[in-house]
Design a protein around this motif. Sequence first.
Motif, PDB file in Angstrom:
ATOM      1  N   THR A  53       0.819  -1.479   0.121  1.00  0.00           N
ATOM      2  CA  THR A  53      -0.137   0.003   0.043  1.00  0.00           C
ATOM      3  C   THR A  53       0.680   1.356   0.161  1.00  0.00           C
ATOM      4  N   HIS A  54       2.369   1.133   0.155  1.00  0.00           N
ATOM      5  CA  HIS A  54       2.788   2.123   0.576  1.00  0.00           C
ATOM      6  C   HIS A  54       4.736   1.509   0.108  1.00  0.00           C
ATOM      7  N   PRO A  55       5.330   2.646   0.133  1.00  0.00           N
ATOM      8  CA  PRO A  55       6.984   2.111  -0.613  1.00  0.00           C
ATOM      9  C   PRO A  55       7.171   2.235   0.773  1.00  0.00           C
ATOM     10  N   MET A  56       7.369   2.318   1.632  1.00  0.00           N
ATOM     11  CA  MET A  56       7.705   2.058   3.212  1.00  0.00           C
ATOM     12  C   MET A  56       7.058   1.042   4.353  1.00  0.00           C
ATOM     13  N   LYS A  57       5.398   0.890   3.859  1.00  0.00           N
ATOM     14  CA  LYS A  57       5.621  -0.251   4.654  1.00  0.00           C
ATOM     15  C   LYS A  57       5.314  -1.759   4.338  1.00  0.00           C
ATOM     16  N   GLY A  58       6.146  -1.748   3.041  1.00  0.00           N
ATOM     17  CA  GLY A  58       6.600  -3.490   2.891  1.00  0.00           C
ATOM     18  C   GLY A  58       7.104  -2.687   1.211  1.00  0.00           C
ATOM     19  N   HIS A  59       7.720  -4.041   0.737  1.00  0.00           N
ATOM     20  CA  HIS A  59       8.681  -3.986  -0.251  1.00  0.00           C
ATOM     21  C   HIS A  59       8.322  -5.470  -1.184  1.00  0.00           C
ATOM     22  N   PRO A  60       6.996  -5.351  -1.940  1.00  0.00           N
ATOM     23  CA  PRO A  60       7.527  -6.489  -2.648  1.00  0.00           C
ATOM     24  C   PRO A  60       8.131  -6.492  -4.115  1.00  0.00           C
ATOM     25  N   GLY A  61       8.713  -7.885  -3.671  1.00  0.00           N
ATOM     26  CA  GLY A  61       9.680  -8.193  -4.794  1.00  0.00           C
ATOM     27  C   GLY A  61      11.186  -8.544  -4.169  1.00  0.00           C
ATOM     28  N   TYR A  62      11.309  -7.899  -2.837  1.00  0.00           N
ATOM     29  CA  TYR A  62      12.335  -8.039  -2.379  1.00  0.00           C
ATOM     30  C   TYR A  62      12.535  -9.579  -1.711  1.00  0.00           C
ATOM     31  N   HIS A  63      13.541  -9.321  -1.591  1.00  0.00           N
ATOM     32  CA  HIS A  63      14.666 -11.114  -1.190  1.00  0.00           C
ATOM     33  C   HIS A  63      14.047 -11.871   0.392  1.00  0.00           C
ATOM     34  N   GLY A  64      15.161 -10.740   1.141  1.00  0.00           N
ATOM     35  CA  GLY A  64      14.912 -11.284   2.221  1.00  0.00           C
ATOM     36  C   GLY A  64      13.175 -10.937   3.280  1.00  0.00           C
ATOM     37  N   ASP A  65      12.917 -11.644   2.473  1.00  0.00           N
ATOM     38  CA  ASP A  65      11.512 -11.216   3.087  1.00  0.00           C
ATOM     39  C   ASP A  65      10.637 -12.776   3.996  1.00  0.00           C
ATOM     40  N   ASN A  66      11.963 -13.400   4.346  1.00  0.00           N
ATOM     41  CA  ASN A  66      11.235 -15.126   5.703  1.00  0.00           C
ATOM     42  C   ASN A  66      12.462 -14.988   6.292  1.00  0.00           C
ATOM     43  N   LEU A  67      11.889 -14.924   7.663  1.00  0.00           N
ATOM     44  CA  LEU A  67      13.137 -14.418   8.410  1.00  0.00           C
ATOM     45  C   LEU A  67      14.407 -15.865   8.409  1.00  0.00           C
ATOM     46  N   ASP A  68      13.837 -16.903   8.604  1.00  0.00           N
ATOM     47  CA  ASP A  68      14.819 -18.433   8.668  1.00  0.00           C
ATOM     48  C   ASP A  68      16.193 -17.740   7.106  1.00  0.00           C
ATOM     49  N   GLU A  69      15.690 -18.511   5.916  1.00  0.00           N
ATOM     50  CA  GLU A  69      16.783 -18.258   5.460  1.00  0.00           C
ATOM     51  C   GLU A  69      17.303 -16.650   5.422  1.00  0.00           C
ATOM     52  N   VAL A  70      16.973 -14.775   6.124  1.00  0.00           N
ATOM     53  CA  VAL A  70      17.819 -14.196   6.437  1.00  0.00           C
ATOM     54  C   VAL A  70      19.004 -14.943   7.049  1.00  0.00           C
ATOM     55  N   ALA A  71      18.352 -15.890   8.356  1.00  0.00           N
ATOM     56  CA  ALA A  71      19.120 -16.747   9.635  1.00  0.00           C
ATOM     57  C   ALA A  71      20.093 -17.480   9.040  1.00  0.00           C
ATOM     58  N   GLU A  72      19.663 -17.766   8.030  1.00  0.00           N
ATOM     59  CA  GLU A  72      20.237 -19.146   7.423  1.00  0.00           C
ATOM     60  C   GLU A  72      21.543 -17.477   6.685  1.00  0.00           C
ATOM     61  N   ILE A  73      20.960 -17.000   5.977  1.00  0.00           N
ATOM     62  CA  ILE A  73      22.663 -16.643   5.080  1.00  0.00           C
ATOM     63  C   ILE A  73      23.080 -15.920   5.928  1.00  0.00           C
ATOM     64  N   ILE A  74      22.858 -15.109   6.953  1.00  0.00           N
ATOM     65  CA  ILE A  74      23.489 -15.251   8.227  1.00  0.00           C
ATOM     66  C   ILE A  74      24.742 -15.904   8.633  1.00  0.00           C
ATOM     67  N   ARG A  75      24.353 -17.263   9.035  1.00  0.00           N
ATOM     68  CA  ARG A  75      24.952 -18.679   9.597  1.00  0.00           C
ATOM     69  C   ARG A  75      25.540 -19.125   9.049  1.00  0.00           C
ATOM     70  N   ARG A  76      25.673 -19.173   7.523  1.00  0.00           N
ATOM     71  CA  ARG A  76      26.242 -19.323   6.430  1.00  0.00           C
ATOM     72  C   ARG A  76      27.416 -18.566   6.238  1.00  0.00           C
ATOM     73  N   VAL A  77      27.936 -17.004   6.642  1.00  0.00           N
ATOM     74  CA  VAL A  77      28.953 -16.097   6.129  1.00  0.00           C
ATOM     75  C   VAL A  77      29.019 -16.719   7.096  1.00  0.00           C
ATOM     76  N   ASP A  78      28.854 -16.837   8.189  1.00  0.00           N
ATOM     77  CA  ASP A  78      29.655 -17.226   9.765  1.00  0.00           C
ATOM     78  C   ASP A  78      30.851 -15.670  10.388  1.00  0.00           C
ATOM     79  N   SER A  79      30.327 -15.043  10.463  1.00  0.00           N
ATOM     80  CA  SER A  79      31.144 -13.503  10.733  1.00  0.00           C
ATOM     81  C   SER A  79      31.036 -13.016  11.793  1.00  0.00           C
ATOM     82  N   PRO A  80      31.407 -13.095  12.734  1.00  0.00           N
ATOM     83  CA  PRO A  80      30.520 -12.190  14.170  1.00  0.00           C
ATOM     84  C   PRO A  80      30.516 -11.145  14.308  1.00  0.00           C
ATOM     85  N   ASN A  81      30.610 -10.573  13.591  1.00  0.00           N
ATOM     86  CA  ASN A  81      30.084  -8.831  13.003  1.00  0.00           C
ATOM     87  C   ASN A  81      28.975  -8.744  12.221  1.00  0.00           C
TER      88      ASN A  81
END
Length: 319
Positions: free
Chosen positions: A202-230
């Motif tokens: 409904t609004h460009p800053m209320k949601g971002h249709p087309g964004y890849h990282g919309d599944n929290l588990d997948e975003v967490a998985e990317i972070i764990r794969r990079v495996d950096s404390p930072n």
Amino acid sequence: MADSDTSQQRRLERRRLFKHTAAAAAGVGFAVSRASAEQAITAGATNGNINQSVAFWCFNAAGDKWSAEKTCQVAKQLGCRSVELIGPEHWDLLKKYGLVCALSPNGMPTAPFIKAFNNPRYHDQVVTLTKKAIDDSSEAGFPSVIAFTGYLYRDTDNPNLGSMSREEAADHCVEGLKRVVGHAEKKGVNVCLEHLNTRDNTHPMKGHPGYHGDNLDEVAEIIRRVDSPNLKLLFDIYHVQVMHGDIQRRLDENKDIIGHVHTAGCPGRGELDDTQEVQYAPIMHKLLDIGYVGYVGQEFIPTRDPLASLRQAVKTCDV
Ligand SMILES: O=C(O)C(=O)CO
């Protein structure tokens, strides 16, 4: 002195006394009401267990369109410790008010969540600018820089060229992020990868249709794969609620990687009031329970008096 004179004198005395007392009482009354008005202006975070921050864009782009200085003044007044997502050109101002920028922008021109780490087409630009944001933050003594997955389109300027699969996009994200985390480790700055919702269109800053990282588990998985404390997760409670709900369990599941938190009323990304569905006080308690010591950024779009709305949000999260 006759009796009648004496009693008249007493009556006069009483009347004078009464006048003084009434005036004094009125004075106290004024002082009290002025004190409570001042308290109403300044009251915000008084417990201080949650480090609160104000997202500049929300109050600069909407409401009364606060300047950087006004945002700093209000943040300070309300007991917040940071104004975030505000560029280095304003950081001297933040320092003047004793504030930090808890989450630095990544320096990408235009909407920074569109062209990002999931697409090799944008890697050189986003890696260079993120490293620069890491350097600036490190020099200023600020803790974190924001990062995004990006949209799934192969070419965000030409969506007709089709989209990457989620697996391919995740692989590119891992490759791209690996190019910055060594630098982040060296400089002692976190890179916080944000999950966003794709459901609100409904609004460009209320949601971002087309964004890849919309599944929290997948975003967490990317972070764990990079495996950096930072490399950390930016847990935006509003976006997680829109996509998934079950906020407290998800905080628990990701407690080892959460680096920054955002708020907003859901649905609508408005005030943290009682017309929206997220129970913010218990969620703040949950953050304390899981040992979260980072910042909570108030990142809602005000629909009423922005100062009153921000004060309400800050008080709600001040557990
Ligand atoms: O939350 C969002 O929608 C942003 O893009 C920035 O945090």
